[in-house]
Motif scaffolding. Structure first.
Motif, PDB file in Angstrom:
ATOM      1  N   TYR A 270     -24.286  -6.538 -26.774  1.00 16.78           N
ATOM      2  CA  TYR A 270     -25.698  -6.325 -27.113  1.00 16.78           C
ATOM      3  C   TYR A 270     -25.932  -4.883 -27.578  1.00 16.78           C
ATOM      4  CZ  TYR A 270     -30.816  -6.129 -26.425  1.00 16.78           C
ATOM      5  OH  TYR A 270     -32.164  -5.958 -26.603  1.00 16.78           O
TER       6      TYR A 270
ATOM      7  N   LYS B 179     -33.301 -20.225 -18.183  1.00 20.08           N
ATOM      8  CA  LYS B 179     -33.437 -20.288 -19.629  1.00 20.08           C
ATOM      9  C   LYS B 179     -34.363 -21.421 -20.064  1.00 20.08           C
ATOM     10  CE  LYS B 179     -30.401 -19.046 -23.302  1.00 20.08           C
ATOM     11  NZ  LYS B 179     -29.141 -18.471 -23.665  1.00 20.08           N
TER      12      LYS B 179
ATOM     13  N   TYR C 138     -21.067  -8.898 -22.163  1.00 22.31           N
ATOM     14  CA  TYR C 138     -22.283  -9.352 -22.878  1.00 22.31           C
ATOM     15  C   TYR C 138     -23.211  -8.167 -23.139  1.00 22.31           C
ATOM     16  CZ  TYR C 138     -22.825  -9.574 -17.862  1.00 22.31           C
ATOM     17  OH  TYR C 138     -22.753  -9.268 -16.519  1.00 22.31           O
TER      18      TYR C 138
ATOM     19  N   ASP D 134     -35.219 -15.724 -21.964  1.00 24.14           N
ATOM     20  CA  ASP D 134     -35.758 -16.233 -23.242  1.00 24.14           C
ATOM     21  C   ASP D 134     -36.178 -15.136 -24.215  1.00 24.14           C
ATOM     22  OD1 ASP D 134     -35.498 -18.952 -22.424  1.00 24.14           O
ATOM     23  OD2 ASP D 134     -37.404 -18.810 -21.340  1.00 24.14           O
TER      24      ASP D 134
ATOM     25  N   GLU E 113     -29.968 -16.131 -30.827  1.00 29.50           N
ATOM     26  CA  GLU E 113     -29.681 -16.444 -29.418  1.00 29.50           C
ATOM     27  C   GLU E 113     -30.750 -15.810 -28.546  1.00 29.50           C
ATOM     28  OE1 GLU E 113     -26.912 -18.077 -28.124  1.00 29.50           O
ATOM     29  OE2 GLU E 113     -26.462 -18.616 -30.216  1.00 29.50           O
ATOM     30  N   THR E 114     -30.852 -16.304 -27.317  1.00 36.32           N
ATOM     31  CA  THR E 114     -31.821 -15.702 -26.388  1.00 36.32           C
ATOM     32  C   THR E 114     -31.110 -15.325 -25.085  1.00 36.32           C
ATOM     33  OG1 THR E 114     -32.370 -17.888 -25.545  1.00 36.32           O
ATOM     34  CG2 THR E 114     -33.813 -16.983 -27.250  1.00 36.32           C
ATOM     35  N   THR E 115     -31.760 -14.426 -24.329  1.00 41.75           N
ATOM     36  CA  THR E 115     -31.248 -14.070 -23.003  1.00 41.75           C
ATOM     37  C   THR E 115     -31.679 -15.162 -22.010  1.00 41.75           C
ATOM     38  OG1 THR E 115     -33.219 -12.932 -22.178  1.00 41.75           O
ATOM     39  CG2 THR E 115     -31.731 -11.646 -23.573  1.00 41.75           C
TER      40      THR E 115
END
Ligand code: GCO
Length: 475
Positions: free
Chosen positions: A398, A322, A394, A348, A343-345
């Motif tokens: 999503y 990340k 998660y 990114d 938010e990011t994975t």
């Protein structure tokens, strides 16, 4: 059209691509594609991963389709490998290659799963790259049309939904600006020229489709990252407009309106980077209006002002550490910024379901066409527990939020044909290897038994099964 939920017949699907799933890279007469060689050059992909075996879908497609049927999947998107049909790109047809796709489609149909066939998902025959430089030559337009016409003639009665080019924008940006996809070039002039030929090839294929598959629907799949401005500073707003023009409208206007966006073309004429447009090209582009816009949606991107000596195009985070994605941009036009509101994975990518809703609205208003979401999903490190459990809550979160955004977009008036999860099984991620998993079905890559490739249903598999059963239900 007024709807507050998913219409009847909505295509609940999942997607894949030949090179990422099939394996069997040199079986039954297949010729090499540009990826077969590229992946084997040192340092090109994460830990040197390649698609020689991939998830061996070529030999296990019946097992995979049985899992789709059990899930209740309504549509399966896959791509045809051009060098399986034409090992050298344009010589005689390899019937054994076509036979594989006929079997695949018949098996899908036998289970009431609608095939969505992608004509080109990046695996160009190596011979065409060697002979004339692939997309950099106009000669590709005729060769691509010939390949497509074979498929139209042979499969017209069996396939209704067709995707022409997959992510021309992302693929050719990597291939000719970042140098991270084959042929690994960094040159903007060549980038725009290669794109011009791809637009002509796309339009030529669609024009041929009109005569040969009159009942079918066809459109390109675009890697769509709607743009945001980093702030209301007028300089950032201009950068945002530049990004919309150069990263989205450049492709979508050309596909859907048959012409390049004016401000971007004027700019490129000044810099000397505009493609060479010959008499007749505009007429051909105008014949390419698709029946729907396919979008692959993963994230939004946020843009700020970038001075003439500012950020240049940079690579991506391929490790899943990340925060390692560098800022990237085009000097004088725009640069990317992190968006502090989302938010990011681990790679990114901004997780932004609202961005999907607003993107669907933008496209629907600008082009007035139906939209098919040909990809959406989450790449993550999944953990196999007790040998057969994958608790990917998660991924469920999503998908749930993005499907809810689809529902809202439908309420906003968007004509949405379907939604395909990327991907059905854990297939190869081009540059990120096998550790970045997107599937609803886990593929066990056991170091001790590399041929095992056991399929294991993830929690998200059972969750999506329920969503399909309820046609979106109360999401
Ligand atoms: C990946 C990408 C996927 C696929 C797809 C694009 O990690 O490989 O995120 O989106 O590449 O092939 O069409």
């Amino acid at each position: 059209h007024e709807l507050d939920g998913f219409p009847q017949g909505f295509l609940w699907g999942a997607a894949s691509a030949a090179y990422q799933a099939e394996g069997a890279w040199n079986v039954d007469g297949k010729g090499p594609s540009i990826w077969d060689g590229f992946c084997k050059q040192p340092g090109r992909t994460f830990q040197g991963s390649n698609g020689d075996v991939a998830v061996d879908h070529y030999h296990r497609f019946r097992e995979d389709i049985a899992l789709m049927a059990e899930m209740g999947l309504k549509a399966y998107r896959f791509s045809v490998s051009w060098p399986r049909l034409y090992p050298d790109g344009r010589g005689p047809l390899n019937e054994a290659g076509l036979a594989f796709y006929e079997k695949l489609i018949d098996t899908l149909r036998a289970h009431d799963i609608e095939p969505i066939l992608t004509l080109y998902h990046w695996d160009l025959p190596q011979a065409l790259q060697d002979d004339y430089g692939g997309w950099e030559s106009r000669r590709i337009v005729a060769d691509f049309e010939r390949y497509c016409v074979t498929l139209f003639r042979r499969l017209a009665g069996k396939v209704r939904f067709w995707v022409s080019l997959n992510e021309q924008n992302y693929n050719l940006t990597n291939a000719y600006q970042l140098g991270t996809h084959p042929p690994g070039v960094r040159n903007r002039k060549r980038f725009f020229q290669a794109n011009h030929h791809a637009f002509l090839a796309n339009a030529g294929a669609i024009a041929a489709f009109r005569d040969l598959v009159p009942d079918g629907l066809i459109g390109p799949s675009f890697a769509y990252s709607p743009a945001y401005p980093a702030s209301p500073d007028p300089r950032d707003m201009l950068a945002f407009e530049n990004a919309e023009e150069f990263t989205n409208h450049w492709w979508l206007d050309t596909y859907c309106l048959g012409r390049y966006p004016g401000a971007a073309l004027a700019y490129l004429r000044k810099t000397g980077e505009a493609p060479e447009i010959l008499p007749g090209d505009r007429d051909l582009l105008a014949q390419g209006r698709p029946d729907f816009i396919g979008i692959n949606y993963y994230q939004t991107l946020t843009y700020a002002d970038n001075p003439p000596d500012g950020e240049t195009m940079r690579g991506i985070n391929t490790t899943g550490e990340k925060g390692t994605t560098p800022a990237s941009g085009v000097p004088g036009l725009y640069k990317t910024r992190p968006n502090p509101h989302v938010e990011t994975t681990n790679w990114d990518w901004a997780i932004d379901p609202t961005g999907l809703r607003l993107g669907l609205r933008r496209l629907s208003s600008r082009y007035g066409l139906p939209i098919l979401i040909t990809e959406n999903g989450l790449g993550e490190f999944d953990r196999l527990e007790r040998g057969d459990l994958i608790h990917d809550d998660y991924r469920i979160a999503y998908l749930k939020d993005h499907i809810a955004a689809c529902r809202e977009a439908i309420t906003d008036g968007v004509d949405l044909l379907g939604y395909c999860v990327w991907s059905f099984t854990d297939i190869l991620s081009w540059l990120n290897g096998y550790q970045k998993r997107y599937g609803l079905v886990y593929v066990d890559r056991d170091e001790r038994d590399p041929k095992d490739l056991r399929r294991i249903r993830k929690d998200s598999y059972f969750w999506y099964q329920k969503i399909i059963k309820d046609n979106g239900g109360n999401i």
